[in-house]
Design an enzyme around this catalytic site. Sequence first.
Site, PDB file in Angstrom:
ATOM      1  CG  ASP A 151      -1.394   2.785   9.085  1.00  0.00           C
ATOM      2  OD1 ASP A 151      -1.456   2.256  10.214  1.00  0.00           O
ATOM      3  OD2 ASP A 151      -0.324   2.884   8.437  1.00  0.00           O
ATOM      4  CD  GLU A 152       0.433   1.598   4.832  1.00  0.00           C
ATOM      5  OE1 GLU A 152       0.895   2.338   3.939  1.00  0.00           O
ATOM      6  OE2 GLU A 152       1.146   0.891   5.576  1.00  0.00           O
ATOM      7  CB  VAL A 153      -6.820  -2.732   6.905  1.00  0.00           C
ATOM      8  CG1 VAL A 153      -7.426  -4.138   6.902  1.00  0.00           C
ATOM      9  CG2 VAL A 153      -6.587  -2.250   8.326  1.00  0.00           C
TER      10      VAL A 153
END
Length: 306
Positions: A151-153
Amino acid sequence: MSLSQVGSKRCLDLQHKQCILSQLGSGPEASTSGSGHYSVQDYKSILEYAKARHIQVIPEFDMPGHGNAAIKAMLARHDKLSAQGDKAGAEKYLLSEANDASQYLSVQSYTDDAINPCIESTYTFVEHLVEAVVGIHKDIQPLTVYHFGGDEVAHGAWTNSSACKDLTRELGLNTSNGKIVDELKDYFVQRVSNITANHSLELAGWEDGLMSFKDVPYDREVLRNSRVYGYAWNNIWEWGSGKRAYELANSGYEVNVYVSTFASKIGGARQLNPTSDVVIFRKGKGHKKIIEKRIKPLVYGCTIKM
């Protein structure tokens, strides 16, 4: 050892040789609650406790985003072994590329937390990690699911990585209009899928780790695991992300739906019962939030198929 000696500690060390930088009030010393790690024996104790209570432990090792601690630990390892003249050993588990001038800012305000998916040492690291965790689980609670996070790259990661430019050109990936992160996340998931499938593991990741920034799921058919689970944590309809669970389910993924994001949004309405309540957002005057009783399988930690 660098993961526990460097990556698990927070202190004031701008060179990241002894620790990673302090955060959330952990202070300049590594003696506070901001530092620490589980030993192998600690983790085995957790597995034994869980097994006795019929609880399955699914470990998560979040990659390629949220990788600051691992990146800095492997850089510290690299510098130590390089000083000893062991160039091959120093480069074996590197998670970042020297002179990568990519500029980005993560949700947590990091500028260096995206593990590079274009260098082979990243997958040597993942392979070593998976083998180690499988071994720890083996005699207590055999590992069946590996959670890679995903997640959240941040937008902008890897855009100026020479290794990524070479890889995207070699694979013919579309990097126009900022699509390099989408394409390389997809590539990373496929590589991790191959590694975990070789160990007969199922794969799990947060829902945004399995789809593009446009909420288009990655091709399930190319992932070799018998099952791939999408954990839908960002499910606020008002933010436009509520459809993610359905998009993944309709693309062949198993989907676990969580109510934590809903609960944080409704605030003072009343406390949700996570085993029987679901928040329904209906369009209408004032876009009122309505809580309705629904059957349990539609709500909490469940697997849905459409």
